[in-house]
Enzyme design. Structure first.
Site, PDB file in Angstrom:
ATOM      1  N   GLY A 126      58.135  43.538  33.842  1.00 26.66           N
ATOM      2  CA  GLY A 126      57.987  44.981  33.652  1.00 26.66           C
ATOM      3  C   GLY A 126      56.650  45.312  33.005  1.00 26.66           C
ATOM      4  O   GLY A 126      55.868  44.407  32.653  1.00 26.66           O
TER       5      GLY A 126
ATOM      6  N   ASP B  59      40.455  44.927  34.540  1.00 26.83           N
ATOM      7  CA  ASP B  59      39.399  45.276  33.576  1.00 26.83           C
ATOM      8  C   ASP B  59      39.655  44.698  32.184  1.00 26.83           C
ATOM      9  O   ASP B  59      38.718  44.427  31.431  1.00 26.83           O
ATOM     10  CB  ASP B  59      39.263  46.805  33.470  1.00 26.83           C
ATOM     11  CG  ASP B  59      40.593  47.481  33.164  1.00 26.83           C
ATOM     12  OD1 ASP B  59      41.559  47.247  33.920  1.00 26.83           O
ATOM     13  OD2 ASP B  59      40.676  48.209  32.159  1.00 26.83           O
TER      14      ASP B  59
ATOM     15  N   THR C  66      67.706  42.821  31.946  1.00 26.56           N
ATOM     16  CA  THR C  66      68.364  44.114  31.895  1.00 26.56           C
ATOM     17  C   THR C  66      69.627  44.023  32.754  1.00 26.56           C
ATOM     18  O   THR C  66      69.882  42.988  33.381  1.00 26.56           O
ATOM     19  CB  THR C  66      67.398  45.246  32.324  1.00 26.56           C
ATOM     20  OG1 THR C  66      67.995  46.500  31.975  1.00 26.56           O
ATOM     21  CG2 THR C  66      67.078  45.206  33.811  1.00 26.56           C
TER      22      THR C  66
ATOM     23  N   LYS D 123      51.326  53.959  37.831  1.00 29.68           N
ATOM     24  CA  LYS D 123      50.018  54.240  38.419  1.00 29.68           C
ATOM     25  C   LYS D 123      50.057  54.013  39.931  1.00 29.68           C
ATOM     26  O   LYS D 123      49.525  54.789  40.709  1.00 29.68           O
ATOM     27  CB  LYS D 123      48.980  53.319  37.774  1.00 29.68           C
ATOM     28  CG  LYS D 123      47.592  53.458  38.355  1.00 29.68           C
ATOM     29  CD  LYS D 123      46.654  52.470  37.685  1.00 29.68           C
ATOM     30  CE  LYS D 123      45.487  52.182  38.611  1.00 29.68           C
ATOM     31  NZ  LYS D 123      44.231  52.649  38.114  1.00 29.68           N
TER      32      LYS D 123
ATOM     33  N   ARG E 218      54.053  44.419  22.808  1.00 29.06           N
ATOM     34  CA  ARG E 218      54.464  43.493  23.866  1.00 29.06           C
ATOM     35  C   ARG E 218      53.928  42.100  23.571  1.00 29.06           C
ATOM     36  O   ARG E 218      52.829  41.961  23.023  1.00 29.06           O
ATOM     37  CB  ARG E 218      53.929  43.982  25.213  1.00 29.06           C
ATOM     38  CG  ARG E 218      54.523  45.318  25.597  1.00 29.06           C
ATOM     39  CD  ARG E 218      53.985  45.809  26.930  1.00 29.06           C
ATOM     40  NE  ARG E 218      54.481  47.156  27.179  1.00 29.06           N
ATOM     41  CZ  ARG E 218      53.773  48.129  27.763  1.00 29.06           C
ATOM     42  NH1 ARG E 218      52.544  47.891  28.189  1.00 29.06           N
ATOM     43  NH2 ARG E 218      54.305  49.321  27.940  1.00 29.06           N
TER      44      ARG E 218
ATOM     45  N   GLY F   3      59.505  52.972  31.057  1.00 21.78           N
ATOM     46  CA  GLY F   3      58.453  53.855  30.560  1.00 21.78           C
ATOM     47  C   GLY F   3      57.251  53.728  31.460  1.00 21.78           C
ATOM     48  O   GLY F   3      56.719  52.638  31.637  1.00 21.78           O
ATOM     49  N   HIS F   4      56.882  54.806  32.096  1.00 21.30           N
ATOM     50  CA  HIS F   4      55.704  54.805  32.962  1.00 21.30           C
ATOM     51  C   HIS F   4      54.675  55.728  32.347  1.00 21.30           C
ATOM     52  O   HIS F   4      55.000  56.851  31.982  1.00 21.30           O
ATOM     53  CB  HIS F   4      56.029  55.401  34.332  1.00 21.30           C
ATOM     54  CG  HIS F   4      56.936  54.568  35.164  1.00 21.30           C
ATOM     55  ND1 HIS F   4      56.922  53.202  35.162  1.00 21.30           N
ATOM     56  CD2 HIS F   4      57.865  54.930  36.061  1.00 21.30           C
ATOM     57  CE1 HIS F   4      57.821  52.768  36.015  1.00 21.30           C
ATOM     58  NE2 HIS F   4      58.416  53.782  36.579  1.00 21.30           N
TER      59      HIS F   4
ATOM     60  N   VAL G 197      55.886  52.055  26.047  1.00 16.44           N
ATOM     61  CA  VAL G 197      55.885  53.510  26.226  1.00 16.44           C
ATOM     62  C   VAL G 197      57.206  54.090  25.708  1.00 16.44           C
ATOM     63  O   VAL G 197      57.270  55.196  25.196  1.00 16.44           O
ATOM     64  CB  VAL G 197      55.730  53.860  27.730  1.00 16.44           C
ATOM     65  CG1 VAL G 197      55.750  55.366  27.961  1.00 16.44           C
ATOM     66  CG2 VAL G 197      54.473  53.253  28.296  1.00 16.44           C
TER      67      VAL G 197
ATOM     68  N   GLY H  36      57.720  51.790  21.721  1.00 15.36           N
ATOM     69  CA  GLY H  36      56.551  51.610  20.855  1.00 15.36           C
ATOM     70  C   GLY H  36      56.403  50.175  20.364  1.00 15.36           C
ATOM     71  O   GLY H  36      55.495  49.861  19.605  1.00 15.36           O
ATOM     72  N   ARG H  37      57.301  49.278  20.827  1.00  7.09           N
ATOM     73  CA  ARG H  37      57.225  47.881  20.360  1.00  7.09           C
ATOM     74  C   ARG H  37      55.972  47.209  20.916  1.00  7.09           C
ATOM     75  O   ARG H  37      55.549  47.486  22.041  1.00  7.09           O
ATOM     76  CB  ARG H  37      58.444  47.097  20.873  1.00  7.09           C
ATOM     77  CG  ARG H  37      59.740  47.496  20.225  1.00  7.09           C
ATOM     78  CD  ARG H  37      60.870  46.597  20.675  1.00  7.09           C
ATOM     79  NE  ARG H  37      61.276  46.880  22.040  1.00  7.09           N
ATOM     80  CZ  ARG H  37      62.255  46.225  22.665  1.00  7.09           C
ATOM     81  NH1 ARG H  37      62.900  45.248  22.062  1.00  7.09           N
ATOM     82  NH2 ARG H  37      62.590  46.533  23.901  1.00  7.09           N
TER      83      ARG H  37
END
Ligand code: IMP
Length: 429
Positions: free
Chosen positions: A12, A333, A239, A18, A305, A40-41, A299, A302-303
């Site tokens: 994920g 990038d 999940t 995007k 990653r 969360g996108h 997103v 807020g954890r």
């Protein structure tokens, strides 16, 4: 015209929002088929406007697209309304959003049980998002769930909630020492929320199949990723749904023969949130560098990653279990400015070299990555819009990944903006 599936190839957070947003202009329908507001996108539009979506498909940001929350999704009514409200306040037209009558609803007791179960598990916790996802899917499979269509029949809704709480209150009180929930209060709140989106509840499987018959294109948008799939992921650290492409059919009611393209979203390095094995994880400054440079913070929760190098074993596995036709490589990038870029090409497990995903979780836990080091590049690539504009070493990195990952790299992300994308092959063509 086809149905196109877009899935996360890792754990994920690969940047699916995007990709959906980019393709959104060429499709008429965008459908979410599993998961809920654990996702969360982040989508950044060309004018710099930023949107964080959790439950609503990213297609909502493209005018003219009908967005569908499919039957395979679990919907928290309060969260749905909040998200709709937020979008409307930012000037987004949400009138096209539909919710499948068969989508299951996350009830307050699901959220309560998710949280207490995690606490109870202590060190063995999954690290869930605490949104009630697992408990809601448990009820679905146990055939005691509440569905969106139940909002249209108060009598049935009351019966279902009362029956559910008869049992769950016992668990909450006697096992977890929490307060019981009042069924009337739960029903009243859910009905109040439901009244505000009842007009969006629809027979979405019929509408989607009619759309395909008219020649329209449907984009099925997965949440989470392949290795979080309850069947194909790093169980039990997964999940409770099927983010893999097979889930798209079951979670939308579109038959598998309609699906012609499966786009895998693959980050140029790897991240994971929550517990569970992660062979290429970095615990050093380089891990911190990837986290900071890549903005690797959830997103939804807020954890921070967990971060690590690209893992081709995972990519090959994802290509296989999803039938990936094209990869969209994101966040290239973030790797700019490194002398060398290690890529995991296989594992060593108890002295034996393996190239494919191990059969057992024990072996996954014991997997030690075998790395190849590729030369890095120092140029800023965020303005590149063609493959040829990329520095030679960045091109070589992508080509190498393509050779070892099981599908062509058709698009490359070089920044968070919708326009910061290099398209090498037309994925919908
Ligand atoms: P749940 O989906 O909240 O039950 O959490 C189960 C596992 O999936 C946990 O490890 C979560 O961190 C992870 N997870 C759930 N949704 C996402 C996501 O959108 N991105 C990354 N990890 C996720």
């Amino acid at each position: 015209m086809p149905a196109v599936v877009l899935i996360g190839a890792q754990w994920g957070d690969e940047g699916k929002g995007k990709a959906t947003d980019l393709l959104g202009e060429r499709v008429q329908w965008v459908v979410r088929y599993q998961g809920g507001n654990n996702a969360g996108h982040t989508v950044v539009l060309p004018d710099g406007k930023k949107f964080a979506l959790h439950l609503i498909p990213s297609g909502i940001l493209t005018p003219g697209v009908t967005s569908v929350i499919g039957n395979g999704v679990v919907v928290d009514p309060g969260v749905l309304l909040e998200e709709l409200d937020g979008l409307e306040r930012q000037g987004v037209d949400t009138s096209g959003l539909l919710v499948s009558a068969d989508a299951h609803l996350i009830m307050p007791y699901h959220v309560a049980i998710d949280k207490v179960t995690e606490r109870y598990l202590g060190k063995a916790k999954i690290g869930t998002t605490g949104r009630g996802i697992g408990p809601c899917y448990q009820d679905k499979i146990a055939r005691v769930g509440v569905r969106a269509q139940d909002l249209l029949d108060e009598k049935i809704l009351r019966q279902k909630v009362e029956a559910a709480l008869d049992f769950k209150n016992q668990v909450l009180v006697k096992v977890y020492n929490r307060k019981a929930l009042d069924p009337d209060q739960v029903v009243d709140t859910v009905l109040e929320h439901g009244a505000k989106f009842a007009s969006r509840i629809a027979d979405t499987r019929l509408l989607l199949n009619q759309a395909l018959e008219r020649g329209e294109t449907v984009l099925l948008e997965g949440s989470q990723g392949t290795l979080l799939d309850v069947d194909h992921g790093t169980y039990p650290f997964v999940t409770s749904s099927n983010p893999t492409s097979g889930g798209a059919s079951a979670g939308s009611g579109i038959g598998p023969t309609r699906i012609t393209t499966v786009i895998g979203i693959l980050k140029a390095y790897t991240t994971r949130v929550g517990s569970g094995p992660f062979p290429t994880e970095l615990h050093d400054d380089m891990g911190e560098h990837l986290r900071k440079t890549g903005g690797e913070f959830g997103v939804t929760t807020g954890r921070s990653r967990r971060t690590g190098w690209f893992d081709a074993v995972i990519a090959r596995y994802a290509a296989r279990v999803n039938g990936i036709t094209d990869y969209f490589l994101t966040k290239l990038d973030v790797l700019s400015g490194l002398e060398k870029v290690p890529v995991c090409v296989g594992y060593e497990i108890d002295g034996t070299r393996v190239d494919d995903m191990p059969m057992t979780q024990t072996d996954v836990h014991h997997a030690v990555p075998v790395y190849e080091e590729l030369p890095g590049w120092f140029e800023d690539i965020s303005e590149c819009r063609t493959f040829e504009e990329l520095p030679a070493n960045a091109q070589a990195y992508v080509r190498h990944l393509e050779e070892i990952s099981g599908a062509r790299m058709s698009a490359i992300g070089v920044g968070p903006g919708r326009d910061q994308t290099i398209v090498r092959h037309d994925m919908l063509g």
